[in-house]
Write a protein that holds these residues in place. Structure first.
Motif, PDB file in Angstrom:
ATOM      1  N   ASP A   1       0.842  -1.191   0.000  1.00  0.00           N
ATOM      2  CA  ASP A   1       0.000   0.000   0.000  1.00  0.00           C
ATOM      3  C   ASP A   1       0.878   1.243   0.000  1.00  0.00           C
ATOM      4  O   ASP A   1       2.036   1.203   0.433  1.00  0.00           O
ATOM      5  CB  ASP A   1      -0.881   0.051   1.252  1.00  0.00           C
ATOM      6  CG  ASP A   1      -1.853  -1.112   1.362  1.00  0.00           C
ATOM      7  OD1 ASP A   1      -1.953  -1.920   0.416  1.00  0.00           O
ATOM      8  OD2 ASP A   1      -2.523  -1.216   2.400  1.00  0.00           O
ATOM      9  N   VAL A   2       0.317   2.339  -0.464  1.00  0.00           N
ATOM     10  CA  VAL A   2       0.981   3.646  -0.388  1.00  0.00           C
ATOM     11  C   VAL A   2       0.026   4.588   0.319  1.00  0.00           C
ATOM     12  O   VAL A   2      -1.177   4.578   0.060  1.00  0.00           O
ATOM     13  CB  VAL A   2       1.333   4.198  -1.794  1.00  0.00           C
ATOM     14  CG1 VAL A   2       1.857   5.620  -1.707  1.00  0.00           C
ATOM     15  CG2 VAL A   2       2.353   3.296  -2.486  1.00  0.00           C
TER      16      VAL A   2
ATOM     17  N   TYR B   1      -4.378  10.158   1.797  1.00  0.00           N
ATOM     18  CA  TYR B   1      -5.008   9.212   0.886  1.00  0.00           C
ATOM     19  C   TYR B   1      -4.328   7.856   1.037  1.00  0.00           C
ATOM     20  O   TYR B   1      -3.108   7.767   0.937  1.00  0.00           O
ATOM     21  CB  TYR B   1      -4.885   9.678  -0.569  1.00  0.00           C
ATOM     22  CG  TYR B   1      -5.487  11.026  -0.801  1.00  0.00           C
ATOM     23  CD1 TYR B   1      -6.861  11.169  -0.993  1.00  0.00           C
ATOM     24  CD2 TYR B   1      -4.694  12.177  -0.793  1.00  0.00           C
ATOM     25  CE1 TYR B   1      -7.423  12.423  -1.187  1.00  0.00           C
ATOM     26  CE2 TYR B   1      -5.256  13.437  -0.994  1.00  0.00           C
ATOM     27  CZ  TYR B   1      -6.612  13.549  -1.193  1.00  0.00           C
ATOM     28  OH  TYR B   1      -7.163  14.803  -1.365  1.00  0.00           O
ATOM     29  N   VAL B   2      -5.104   6.824   1.268  1.00  0.00           N
ATOM     30  CA  VAL B   2      -4.587   5.465   1.382  1.00  0.00           C
ATOM     31  C   VAL B   2      -4.877   4.758   0.061  1.00  0.00           C
ATOM     32  O   VAL B   2      -6.023   4.722  -0.389  1.00  0.00           O
ATOM     33  CB  VAL B   2      -5.223   4.713   2.556  1.00  0.00           C
ATOM     34  CG1 VAL B   2      -4.704   3.278   2.622  1.00  0.00           C
ATOM     35  CG2 VAL B   2      -4.951   5.438   3.878  1.00  0.00           C
ATOM     36  N   ILE B   3      -3.843   4.190  -0.531  1.00  0.00           N
ATOM     37  CA  ILE B   3      -3.975   3.469  -1.795  1.00  0.00           C
ATOM     38  C   ILE B   3      -3.628   2.002  -1.539  1.00  0.00           C
ATOM     39  O   ILE B   3      -2.449   1.624  -1.511  1.00  0.00           O
ATOM     40  CB  ILE B   3      -3.059   4.064  -2.882  1.00  0.00           C
ATOM     41  CG1 ILE B   3      -3.382   5.556  -3.039  1.00  0.00           C
ATOM     42  CG2 ILE B   3      -3.218   3.327  -4.202  1.00  0.00           C
ATOM     43  CD1 ILE B   3      -2.207   6.387  -3.361  1.00  0.00           C
ATOM     44  N   PRO B   4      -4.647   1.175  -1.305  1.00  0.00           N
ATOM     45  CA  PRO B   4      -4.382  -0.253  -1.068  1.00  0.00           C
ATOM     46  C   PRO B   4      -3.941  -0.943  -2.350  1.00  0.00           C
ATOM     47  O   PRO B   4      -4.348  -0.558  -3.452  1.00  0.00           O
ATOM     48  CB  PRO B   4      -5.735  -0.803  -0.599  1.00  0.00           C
ATOM     49  CG  PRO B   4      -6.679   0.331  -0.528  1.00  0.00           C
ATOM     50  CD  PRO B   4      -6.044   1.504  -1.193  1.00  0.00           C
ATOM     51  N   ASP B   5      -3.094  -1.949  -2.207  1.00  0.00           N
ATOM     52  CA  ASP B   5      -2.643  -2.751  -3.337  1.00  0.00           C
ATOM     53  C   ASP B   5      -2.127  -1.855  -4.459  1.00  0.00           C
ATOM     54  O   ASP B   5      -2.503  -1.996  -5.627  1.00  0.00           O
ATOM     55  CB  ASP B   5      -3.791  -3.650  -3.830  1.00  0.00           C
ATOM     56  CG  ASP B   5      -3.271  -4.859  -4.605  1.00  0.00           C
ATOM     57  OD1 ASP B   5      -2.086  -5.200  -4.470  1.00  0.00           O
ATOM     58  OD2 ASP B   5      -4.071  -5.435  -5.364  1.00  0.00           O
ATOM     59  N   ALA B   6      -1.247  -0.930  -4.094  1.00  0.00           N
ATOM     60  CA  ALA B   6      -0.760   0.102  -5.015  1.00  0.00           C
ATOM     61  C   ALA B   6       0.143  -0.461  -6.112  1.00  0.00           C
ATOM     62  O   ALA B   6       0.237   0.101  -7.190  1.00  0.00           O
ATOM     63  CB  ALA B   6      -0.007   1.188  -4.237  1.00  0.00           C
ATOM     64  N   PHE B   7       0.810  -1.586  -5.829  1.00  0.00           N
ATOM     65  CA  PHE B   7       1.659  -2.211  -6.853  1.00  0.00           C
ATOM     66  C   PHE B   7       1.828  -3.677  -6.554  1.00  0.00           C
ATOM     67  O   PHE B   7       1.480  -4.163  -5.524  1.00  0.00           O
ATOM     68  CB  PHE B   7       3.025  -1.512  -6.963  1.00  0.00           C
ATOM     69  CG  PHE B   7       3.809  -1.453  -5.693  1.00  0.00           C
ATOM     70  CD1 PHE B   7       4.729  -2.445  -5.398  1.00  0.00           C
ATOM     71  CD2 PHE B   7       3.643  -0.408  -4.782  1.00  0.00           C
ATOM     72  CE1 PHE B   7       5.470  -2.400  -4.219  1.00  0.00           C
ATOM     73  CE2 PHE B   7       4.384  -0.345  -3.609  1.00  0.00           C
ATOM     74  CZ  PHE B   7       5.298  -1.349  -3.323  1.00  0.00           C
TER      75      PHE B   7
END
Length: 122
Positions: free
Chosen positions: A98-99, A116-122
């Motif tokens: 996550d980012v 902002y939480v970005i799950p499964d970002a890469f």
């Protein structure tokens, strides 16, 4: 900005990210976990996932979004670091990367940073 100021700002951002993750129901497992491959800012459990979290703090997103600074090279370092963590801490949880983006225009003086939480970002 001096190295000390930069580290202070980074730790502040990581604390904000940890607080946001807890608010969302995650359980913080580690903060600042280091090994020979690098460092993971935060490690948290969320449901069936063990989340390896990279925190990116910027004044604004005019030049680029904060998540864009997690480039291929950084992703590879995070994956290697996560593999070593998992070898030392076996788990049934599924790894996820996550980012967390934080925008703080006035740095530490920012009253309401955007997170902002970005799950499964890469």
């Amino acid at each position: 900005m001096s190295g000390g100021e930069s580290r202070l700002l980074g730790r502040w951002g990581e604390a904000l990210a940890a607080e946001e993750l807890r608010r969302r129901g995650c359980r913080l497992v580690e903060a600042g976990w280091r090994c020979r491959f690098g460092e993971v800012d935060l490690i948290a459990e969320e449901g069936p996932f063990l989340c390896f979290v990279e925190v990116k703090l910027r004044k604004d997103g005019r030049v680029a979004q904060a998540r864009e600074f997690v480039d291929r090279r950084k992703q590879e370092k995070l994956r290697a670091t996560a593999q070593l963590y998992l070898a030392e801490h076996p788990t049934q949880l599924q790894p996820r990367f996550d980012v967390v983006e934080i925008y703080a225009p006035q740095g530490l003086a920012t009253r309401a940073p955007e997170i902002y939480v970005i799950p499964d970002a890469f």
